[in-house]
Every structure is written in C-alpha cells, then in structure tokens.
Design an enzyme around this catalytic site. Structure first.
Site, PDB file in Angstrom:
ATOM      1  N   ARG A 124      74.846  24.804  -5.532  1.00 25.38           N
ATOM      2  CA  ARG A 124      75.758  25.225  -4.456  1.00 25.38           C
ATOM      3  C   ARG A 124      76.351  23.948  -3.892  1.00 25.38           C
ATOM      4  O   ARG A 124      75.613  23.067  -3.410  1.00 25.38           O
ATOM      5  CB  ARG A 124      75.029  26.011  -3.377  1.00 25.38           C
ATOM      6  CG  ARG A 124      75.878  26.191  -2.132  1.00 25.38           C
ATOM      7  CD  ARG A 124      75.324  27.178  -1.164  1.00 25.38           C
ATOM      8  NE  ARG A 124      75.501  28.538  -1.647  1.00 25.38           N
ATOM      9  CZ  ARG A 124      75.417  29.635  -0.889  1.00 25.38           C
ATOM     10  NH1 ARG A 124      75.153  29.511   0.406  1.00 25.38           N
ATOM     11  NH2 ARG A 124      75.600  30.830  -1.397  1.00 25.38           N
ATOM     12  N   HIS A 152      82.450  32.325  -6.144  1.00 22.63           N
ATOM     13  CA  HIS A 152      81.068  32.733  -5.882  1.00 22.63           C
ATOM     14  C   HIS A 152      80.704  33.848  -6.881  1.00 22.63           C
ATOM     15  O   HIS A 152      80.501  35.007  -6.496  1.00 22.63           O
ATOM     16  CB  HIS A 152      80.950  33.208  -4.434  1.00 22.63           C
ATOM     17  CG  HIS A 152      79.545  33.266  -3.912  1.00 22.63           C
ATOM     18  ND1 HIS A 152      78.433  32.890  -4.656  1.00 22.63           N
ATOM     19  CD2 HIS A 152      79.053  33.679  -2.698  1.00 22.63           C
ATOM     20  CE1 HIS A 152      77.343  33.063  -3.926  1.00 22.63           C
ATOM     21  NE2 HIS A 152      77.691  33.533  -2.743  1.00 22.63           N
ATOM     22  N   GLN A 191      77.601  36.251  -6.435  1.00 20.42           N
ATOM     23  CA  GLN A 191      77.791  37.259  -5.396  1.00 20.42           C
ATOM     24  C   GLN A 191      78.530  38.470  -5.956  1.00 20.42           C
ATOM     25  O   GLN A 191      78.160  39.622  -5.705  1.00 20.42           O
ATOM     26  CB  GLN A 191      78.591  36.664  -4.220  1.00 20.42           C
ATOM     27  CG  GLN A 191      78.853  37.649  -3.110  1.00 20.42           C
ATOM     28  CD  GLN A 191      77.563  38.095  -2.431  1.00 20.42           C
ATOM     29  OE1 GLN A 191      76.796  37.268  -1.977  1.00 20.42           O
ATOM     30  NE2 GLN A 191      77.320  39.396  -2.367  1.00 20.42           N
ATOM     31  N   ASP A 195      84.794  39.052   4.471  1.00 18.67           N
ATOM     32  CA  ASP A 195      83.882  37.904   4.493  1.00 18.67           C
ATOM     33  C   ASP A 195      84.170  37.145   5.784  1.00 18.67           C
ATOM     34  O   ASP A 195      85.176  37.403   6.471  1.00 18.67           O
ATOM     35  CB  ASP A 195      84.135  37.033   3.246  1.00 18.67           C
ATOM     36  CG  ASP A 195      83.144  35.871   3.102  1.00 18.67           C
ATOM     37  OD1 ASP A 195      82.097  35.878   3.792  1.00 18.67           O
ATOM     38  OD2 ASP A 195      83.422  34.951   2.299  1.00 18.67           O
ATOM     39  N   CYS A 225      79.437  39.900   1.789  1.00 21.43           N
ATOM     40  CA  CYS A 225      78.438  39.071   1.101  1.00 21.43           C
ATOM     41  C   CYS A 225      77.365  38.561   2.048  1.00 21.43           C
ATOM     42  O   CYS A 225      76.272  38.192   1.597  1.00 21.43           O
ATOM     43  CB  CYS A 225      79.119  37.912   0.387  1.00 21.43           C
ATOM     44  SG  CYS A 225      79.891  36.704   1.481  1.00 21.43           S
ATOM     45  N   ARG A 271      71.421  40.745  -5.192  1.00 18.97           N
ATOM     46  CA  ARG A 271      71.520  39.356  -5.668  1.00 18.97           C
ATOM     47  C   ARG A 271      70.353  39.053  -6.609  1.00 18.97           C
ATOM     48  O   ARG A 271      70.522  38.376  -7.627  1.00 18.97           O
ATOM     49  CB  ARG A 271      71.518  38.378  -4.477  1.00 18.97           C
ATOM     50  CG  ARG A 271      72.748  38.461  -3.570  1.00 18.97           C
ATOM     51  CD  ARG A 271      74.005  37.987  -4.283  1.00 18.97           C
ATOM     52  NE  ARG A 271      73.885  36.604  -4.730  1.00 18.97           N
ATOM     53  CZ  ARG A 271      74.093  35.525  -3.958  1.00 18.97           C
ATOM     54  NH1 ARG A 271      74.453  35.674  -2.700  1.00 18.97           N
ATOM     55  NH2 ARG A 271      73.976  34.294  -4.457  1.00 18.97           N
TER      56      ARG A 271
HETATM   57  N1   CP Z   1      76.021  35.589   0.321  1.00 20.85           N
HETATM   58  C1   CP Z   1      75.413  34.406   0.182  1.00 20.85           C
HETATM   59  O1   CP Z   1      75.658  33.662  -0.777  1.00 20.85           O
HETATM   60  O2   CP Z   1      74.492  34.136   1.140  1.00 20.85           O
HETATM   61  P1   CP Z   1      73.780  32.734   1.432  1.00 20.85           P
HETATM   62  O3   CP Z   1      74.827  31.794   1.918  1.00 20.85           O
HETATM   63  O4   CP Z   1      72.750  33.039   2.446  1.00 20.85           O
HETATM   64  O5   CP Z   1      73.176  32.226   0.139  1.00 20.85           O
HETATM   65  N1  NVA Z   2      83.069  32.310   2.090  1.00 21.49           N
HETATM   66  C1  NVA Z   2      81.738  31.990   2.561  1.00 21.49           C
HETATM   67  C2  NVA Z   2      80.690  32.679   1.746  1.00 21.49           C
HETATM   68  C3  NVA Z   2      79.288  32.464   2.208  1.00 21.49           C
HETATM   69  C4  NVA Z   2      78.267  33.122   1.328  1.00 21.49           C
HETATM   70  C5  NVA Z   2      81.536  30.491   2.533  1.00 21.49           C
HETATM   71  O1  NVA Z   2      81.965  29.845   1.558  1.00 21.49           O
HETATM   72  O2  NVA Z   2      80.960  29.953   3.482  1.00 21.49           O
END
Ligand code: CP
Ligand code: NVA
Length: 311
Positions: A110, A137, A140, A228, A267, A295
């Site tokens: 990540r 993502h 997700q 989101d 998400c 997930r």
């Molecule tokens: N939706 C998602 O990826 O959640 P986190 O940021 O908690 O991993």
């Molecule tokens: N769009 C959000 C998703 C978090 C899971 C971000 O990138 O922070």
C-alpha cells in the site's frame, strides 16, 4: 510458489480470471460457515507460505483481511511499516524487492505512488499485490464484485452509480466495468472527474460510462450506489473540495431514485454525514459490512491466482 503473477490492477487478471476468483471466493466462504475465523481452510493451499505486507499509508481492513486470508489458506503474513523499515530511511524499492523475494513468497504493498508498486513488481521474483495506490484499489473492487454477486446482482448489464470524488477506488470500478460488462454513471463535481484512461478502457471493454455533474440523474434507476471518502489519504483537507462534494452525498432522497432493491456500497472508512447520510449508511440497503468481510474472501482467491493455484 508455482507461478509468478502480480496483481497491480484488475486487468492483470482479466475478466475470466476475475469471474473465477469470485466463484472460488463464494465456494470458500460457504465452506467455512460456522468455522472459527482463525482456522485454516481444509485444503490449506498456502501451507507454510508467507506474505509480506508493506504499508506506507494507514489501513485497518487491508491489513487485517490479508493477514486473515493468509491464515485461512494455511500460511502467514508479516508487516513492514513504511516508517520503521529501511524503506523509511531511503532503501530503494529495487533492493527491497530483491531482498524480500529471497525471504517471503509474496508481497502486498500500500503506497502513495503507483509507480512504486510497479517498480516493486518489476524487481521482485515473487507476486506483488496492490493493496491501494494513488491510482487504484483492485482488491477492494474484487471484494465489491463478490458482494454484488452474493446479493443477487449478476454483474453483466448492472447499472452502477458512483457519487462524489473521481478517485483511486472509482478507477478500479471503471476497470471492473470494462472487464465484467456492467455500466457506470459517474456523478462528480466539475474538476473531480475520473482519470480519462480508465473511462476509455471501460468503454473499449464494452461498458456504457456516463459522466455527469448531476447526482440525481446518475442515481435514477440504478442497481447500486457507491461512494467513498471525499478526501483520500495523502490529500489536503480542503474546505473548497468538501463544499463542492456536498450535493453528491448519498442520502435517502438520492437512494429513493435508485431501484427499490438497490444496494449501497462504501469501501470504508466512512465519514458519515459527509459522503453518506447516517440513514443510508445504517439502513437496510447498506451492505458495507458484508463488503468489508468480503475483503478476506476475495483476497484469498487473489492470492491463489497470484500463486498459480487458481486460473
Ligand atoms: N477499504 C480499505 O482499504 O480499508 P483500509 O484503509 O482500512 O485498509
Ligand atoms: N480513496 C480512499 C480509499 C481508502 C480505502 C483513499 O485512498 O484514502
């Protein structure tokens, strides 16, 4: 591991493999009913295998779901925190990739910059999985697709409405639309539209993609409403952006425009009162906690595909 397939975006797998992942996840989830969450699946397909997870941004779901997915597949996972590993002191992605490849069986990352995930995959000789970047993502959306199928919504021809920011999660929704042949109405404020490349790719795949600034028209007759957070990780908390997003809140009035059996996806983490009202978030059409649980199930199938155990 048997094969070396990275999963940086949904198109790395393609529509057929994505369908196979959803089917596998449904079967594995059903076979686990009533089992303790930490108990391994009967076949333990990743027995003895280890996933390293690199986090350069916060996470709850991705972190826990990948850990639980590895446990349930018979393996284990470890975390490299961006701040306390040598990555945080400037060790290169290339060297990190080559070191981890000697030690673990797969890597999840990540990160703020998609190019870093791509570079990691280039230098690693184990599979690399995108656990969220600034661009996309895919894990997700694999879970979201599983959730829709599970809730009686076969993907081809589905009318999906996205409300709010044209962000990384939306990019993966668009990618999925082209692969799985569903349509997306995207309602964003001017200036917050999704990346053109993802819109074009979805259209080339046969999906009807509508871009609008009108939330009501996007929601009209939709099977699914998705939103989101308005401010993604790494973005400045700008009051102008929040003001521009306000008309795109998913609330009861907007949900009433969708089909009566429409479902709401998010998400998470959610900012209830901003992108979604409390009534919708807590209401009967919200499937956000099924989505979160999924997930685990979707990522098990992604891990099996990456390791050549699922085609
Ligand atoms: N939706 C998602 O990826 O959640 P986190 O940021 O908690 O991993
Ligand atoms: N769009 C959000 C998703 C978090 C899971 C971000 O990138 O922070």
């Amino acid at each position: 591991m048997a094969a070396m397939r990275s999963f940086l975006d949904l198109s790395d797998a393609g529509g057929d493999a994505l369908a196979a992942m959803i089917a596998d996840a449904i079967d594995r989830k059903a076979a686990r009913q009533g089992w303790a969450k930490g108990r391994a699946d009967a076949d333990r397909p990743l027995d003895g295998r280890v996933l390293a997870m690199i986090f350069e941004k916060n996470s709850t779901r991705t972190r826990v779901s990948f850990d639980m997915a590895m446990r349930q597949l018979g393996g284990s996972a470890l975390i490299l925190d961006g701040g306390t590993s040598q990555l945080g002191r400037g060790e290169s992605i290339a060297d990190t990739a080559r070191v981890l490849s000697r030690m673990v069986d797969a890597i999840m990352i990540r990160t703020d910059d998609h190019a870093k995930a791509a570079e990691l995959a280039h230098y690693a000789d184990v599979p690399v999985i995108n656990g969220l970047t600034d661009r996309s993502h895919p894990c997700q959306i694999a879970a979201d697709l599983l959730t829709l199928v599970e809730h009686g919504k076969p993907l081809p021809g589905l009318e999906v409405a996205w409300l709010g920011d044209g962000n990384n999660v939306l990019n993966s929704v668009l990618e999925a639309a082209g692969l799985m042949k569903f349509n997306v109405r995207v309602a964003t404020p001017p200036g917050y539209e999704p990346a053109r490349a993802f819109v074009d790719q979805a259209r080339e795949g046969g999906a009807a993609i509508t871009l609008t600034h009108d939330a009501a028209s996007a929601a009209e007759g939709a099977d699914v409403l998705i939103t989101d957070t308005w401010i993604s990780m790494g973005q400045a908390h700008a009051s102008e952006k929040l003001a521009a997003m306000a008309p795109y809140q998913v609330n009861e009035a907007l949900l009433a425009r969708a089909k009566p059996d429409a479902v709401f996806l998010h998400c998470l983490p959610a900012h209830v009162g901003e992108e979604v009202s409390s009534q919708v978030f807590e209401g009967p059409q919200s499937v956000v906690f099924d989505e979160a649980e999924n997930r685990i199930h979707a990522q098990k199938s992604i891990l099996l595909w990456c390791t050549g155990l699922l085609d």
